[in-house]
Scaffold this active site. Structure first.
Site, PDB file in Angstrom:
ATOM      1  N   ASP A 244       0.545  -1.036  -0.067  1.00  8.64           N
ATOM      2  CA  ASP A 244      -0.498   0.173  -0.094  1.00  8.64           C
ATOM      3  C   ASP A 244       1.272   1.443   0.371  1.00  8.64           C
ATOM      4  OD1 ASP A 244      -1.945   1.597  -0.428  1.00  8.64           O
ATOM      5  OD2 ASP A 244      -3.307   0.200   1.006  1.00  8.64           O
TER       6      ASP A 244
ATOM      7  N   HIS B 280       1.837   2.070  -3.085  1.00 10.41           N
ATOM      8  CA  HIS B 280       0.350   2.711  -3.764  1.00 10.41           C
ATOM      9  C   HIS B 280       0.895   4.065  -4.011  1.00 10.41           C
ATOM     10  CE1 HIS B 280      -3.167  -0.594  -2.830  1.00 10.41           C
ATOM     11  NE2 HIS B 280      -1.857  -0.709  -2.657  1.00 10.41           N
TER      12      HIS B 280
END
Length: 560
Positions: free
Chosen positions: A304, A338
Site C-alpha cells: 500500500d 500505492h
C-alpha cells in the site's frame, strides 16, 4: 616517448576519475545537507544506558519452534530495572509472541537474526488503540509500547510479523500456485471464490467494515467476537519521545508495518520496510500526529502507501487536534507501493512543515500522493518537495485528490477515473484544505499521467508552485478547482494531443513551459469559474496557437 605519453594519459585519466568522484560526492553531500525551508528543531536521539544482555541468557531457544515470549520479556525487564540498556538478539530464528517495550531500551537484532512473530492470534489480546486514524479496538501489536522515552531498534536483523496468517487475499493478485497454497493452508472463501479469509471469524468481521474498521461495534465484547479480523500493525509506539529505527528490516506485517503515533523526536534511517505487494493495507511507514521527524536513507517495497504522513481521521482526528509537523523525508527509495510519499487521507489534525527531497520512486502506483475528502477537515500547509526521480509510474506521478474514496488510483482509473463535480457544500470544520506547496526539480520517466490536481469547488487547492518538472507520460496535467497555481520551467513529452486540461481554476500562471503537442487544443480551458489565467509563450512554443477556450469561460478570463 610513447611510454611517457601513456603515463601522462593514465595520470590524467586517474585525476579525472578522482575529480568525478569528488564531484559526485559533493553533489550527494549537497543533496543530503539541503537547507530546510522552515525552522526545524534539532531532533533528539535516544540515550540508552550502557547495560547489555542477550536473550539467550534468559532461556531463549533458537530454531523457530519454541516460543520465546518470556525470554524477551525477562531480558527487557532485567535491563529496565538497571535504568535501561541494550537487549541483543543473536543470529538465529527466534519465535515469539508480542514484545512489550519499556523506556530506555535498545533492541539490537544482529545480522542473521530473524525474529518471527507467532501466528497464534490468541497471544494478541485486543486493546483500545488508534487504527486508520480512528479510536477503536484492535489486537495488540507484535511490538508495542506506550508512554515511553528513549527507544531504539538497531542492528541488521529482520523482524517478521507473520502477516500471511492475518490478512485476506484477493485471487486476482496471486499466481495460480500462490492461490492454491493459500487454499490448502485452511481458511475460508467468499461466495464468489475469489477472496480468501484466514478464518470464518475474519470473514464475518469483514462484512460490515469500512476501510477495516467496524463503526457499528462499541463494546470490547462485541469486538472480541471478531478477534481474528482485528489485525494489528507490526510496530506500534504511542505517545512517546526519542524513538530511533536504525538498520533493521521490518517485513510481512498483518496491517501497517511501522506506526509511530504521537511521537516527538523520531528518527528512521538505514531501515528496510517490505510487505508482499498484494498485502491488504500493507503500508510501510505511517507517521501520525508526530513532531520533529527524520526519515532518511531507507528503502520501502510494500503493498500500500510507502511513506505516509497522517494526523487522525474525521471527528476523532479533529478532537485530538495534534498535527504532524516538522518532518524531513530525504534520500529514500520506494519500489512497489500505492504511493511513494503520501499525505493523508487521515489529516484531520493538520500537517505542516514537511520537507521531501532526493527520493527515487521505481514503479510505485503513484509517486507523490496527496489525498483527503469532505468530512476530514484539517489543513495541510507549508510543504516543500524537490529533487524527486520517478520511473514507470502506472497511474499519476503527482496526485492531489480531494475526493478520495478509499481505493488506490489504479482501482479508481479502472472504474472510469476520478470524480469531477461542480456541486458546492458549505465550508465548515469538516472541509479539508491544502495550501502553500512547492514542488520543484521533478523527473518523470513514464507515467499514465504526469500531474493530477483536484481541489473542491468550495475549497480550491491554493498556492501550489511546480517548477523544473520534466515528464514523459501518456497524459499531461489535469487542473481542477485550483487557485494560485504557478507552473514554471515545465518540459512535457505527452502522448495525448491535449497536454493541459484546466477546469474551474483561477489565478493560474503558466510560463517557460514547452511540450510536444502541436494541437490547437493542447491547452484546454473550460468552466465558468475560470479567472485570471495567464499563459506566456516561449520561443519554442506559441501557446496562443495551441489553446482552446471553451464558451463556458468568461470573457477576458484568459490572458495570452
Amino acid at each position: 616517448m610513447k611510454i611517457k605519453q601513456l603515463c601522462v594519459l593514465t595520470l590524467a585519466t586517474t585525476l579525472w576519475g578522482c575529480s568525478k568522484q569528488i564531484l559526485n560526492s559533493n553533489i550527494t553531500q549537497q543533496l543530503q545537507t539541503k537547507a530546510i525551508e522552515f525552522k526545524m528543531p534539532k531532533i533528539q536521539e535516544p540515550i540508552i544506558p550502557n547495560n547489555t544482555v542477550n536473550i539467550t541468557d534468559f532461556g531463549a531457544i533458537n530454531g523457530g519452534f519454541e516460543l520465546n515470549t518470556q525470554a524477551f520479556a525477562d531480558a527487557i525487564e532485567t535491563v529496565s530495572k538497571k535504568g535501561g540498556g541494550k537487549v541483543i538478539i543473536p543470529p538465529g530464528i527466534w519465535l515469539t509472541g508480542p514484545i512489550i517495550l519499556k523506556s530506555n531500551i535498545e533492541l539490537h537484532a544482529q545480522a542473521g537474526a530473524l525474529i518471527k512473530f507467532s501466528s497464534d492470534k490468541s497471544l494478541y489480546p485486543i486493546i483500545e488503540t488508534s487504527f486508520e486514524g480512528l479510536n477503536t479496538w484492535r489486537c495488540i501489536s507484535p511490538i508495542y509500547g506506550k508512554n515511553l522515552e528513549n527507544v531504539a531498534f538497531t542492528g541488521k536483523g529482520i523482524w517478521d510479523g507473520s502477516g500471511e496468517a492475518w490478512r485476506l487475499v484477493k485471487k486476482e493478485k496471486l499466481t495460480a500456485s500462490q492461490w492454491k497454497k493459500f487454499i490448502e493452508s485452511g481458511g475460508v472463501l467468499n461466495d464468489k471464490k475469489d477472496v480468501w479469509y484466514p478464518s470464518e471469524q475474519y470473514r464475518i468481521g469483514n462484512q460490515n467494515a469500512d476501510q477495516n474498521v467496524r463503526h457499528d461495534l462499541k463494546t470490547k465484547e462485541e469486538f472480541e467476537a471478531i478477534h481474528d479480523f482485528l489485525r494489528p500493525v507490526l510496530v506500534s509506539i504511542q505517545n512517546s519521545k526519542r524513538v530511533l529505527f536504525d538498520g533493521p528490516v521490518f517485513q510481512n506485517s498483518p496491517a501497517w508495518c511501522l506506526h509511530p503515533f504521537l511521537v516527538e523526536d523520531l528518527i528512521i534511517r538505514n531501515t528496510t520496510v517490505r510487505n508482499p505487494w498484494f498485502s491488504q493495507n500493507g503500508d510501510g511507514l505511517d507517521v501520525e500526529s508526530c513532531k520533529n521527524v527524520l526519515i532518511e536513507n531507507s528503502s520501502f517495497d510494500v503493498g500500500d502507501d510507502a511513506i505516509c504522513v497522517k494526523s487522525g481521521k474525521d471527528k476523532d482526528g479533529r478532537d485530538r487536534g495534534v498535527p504532524c509537523e516538522n518532518i524531513i523525508i530525504r534520500n529514500n527509495v520506494v519500489y512497489h507501493g500505492h504511493g511513494g510519499v503520501t499525505v493523508g487521507s487521515e489529516m484531520s489534525g493538520g500537517i505542516k512543515n514537511l520537507h521531501v527531497s532526493n527520493c527515487t520512486f521505481i514503479g510505485t502506483d503513484v509517486g507523490l500522493r496527496f489525498k483527503s475528502t469532505r468530512g476530514r477537515g484539517g489543513i495541510v500547509e507549508n510543504i516543500f518537495i524537490s529533487d524527486i526521480w520517478m520511473i514507470d509510474i502506472p497511474s499519476q506521478a503527482i496526485s492531489f485528490d480531494l475526493y478520495y474514496g478509499g481505493k488506490s488510483i489504479a482501482e479508481t482509473l479502472a472504474e472510469g477515473g476520478n470524480t469531477i463535480s461542480t456541486a458546492m457544500v458549505p465550508v465548515n470544520e469538516e472541509t479539508p484544505q491544502f495550501k502553500d506547496i512547492s514542488i520543484k526539480n521533478i523527473y518523470i520517466n513514464g507515467a499514465q499521467q504526469a500531474v493530477f490536481l483536484q481541489g473542491l469547488p468550495e475549497m480550491n487547492l491554493k498556492n501550489i508552485e511546480i517548477s523544473g518538472l520534466t515528464a514523459k507520460a501518456d497524459k499531461g496535467f489535469s487542473i481542477i478547482d485550483a487557485n494560485g497555481l504557478k507552473l514554471n520551467n515545465i518540459n512535457l513529452d505527452i502522448k495525448n494531443s491535449t497536454v493541459l486540461d484546466i477546469y474551474n481554476s483561477k489565478n493560474i500562471s503558466i510560463k517557460n513551459t514547452d511540450f510536444n503537442s502541436a494541437s490547437t487544443k493542447a491547452i484546454n480551458i473550460k468552466g465558468e469559474s475560470c479567472k485570471n489565467i495567464e499563459l506566456i509563450s516561449t520561443e519554442k512554443t506559441n501557446l496562443s496557437q495551441r489553446t482552446f477556450i471553451d464558451k463556458t469561460v468568461q470573457e477576458n478570463a484568459v490572458k495570452m
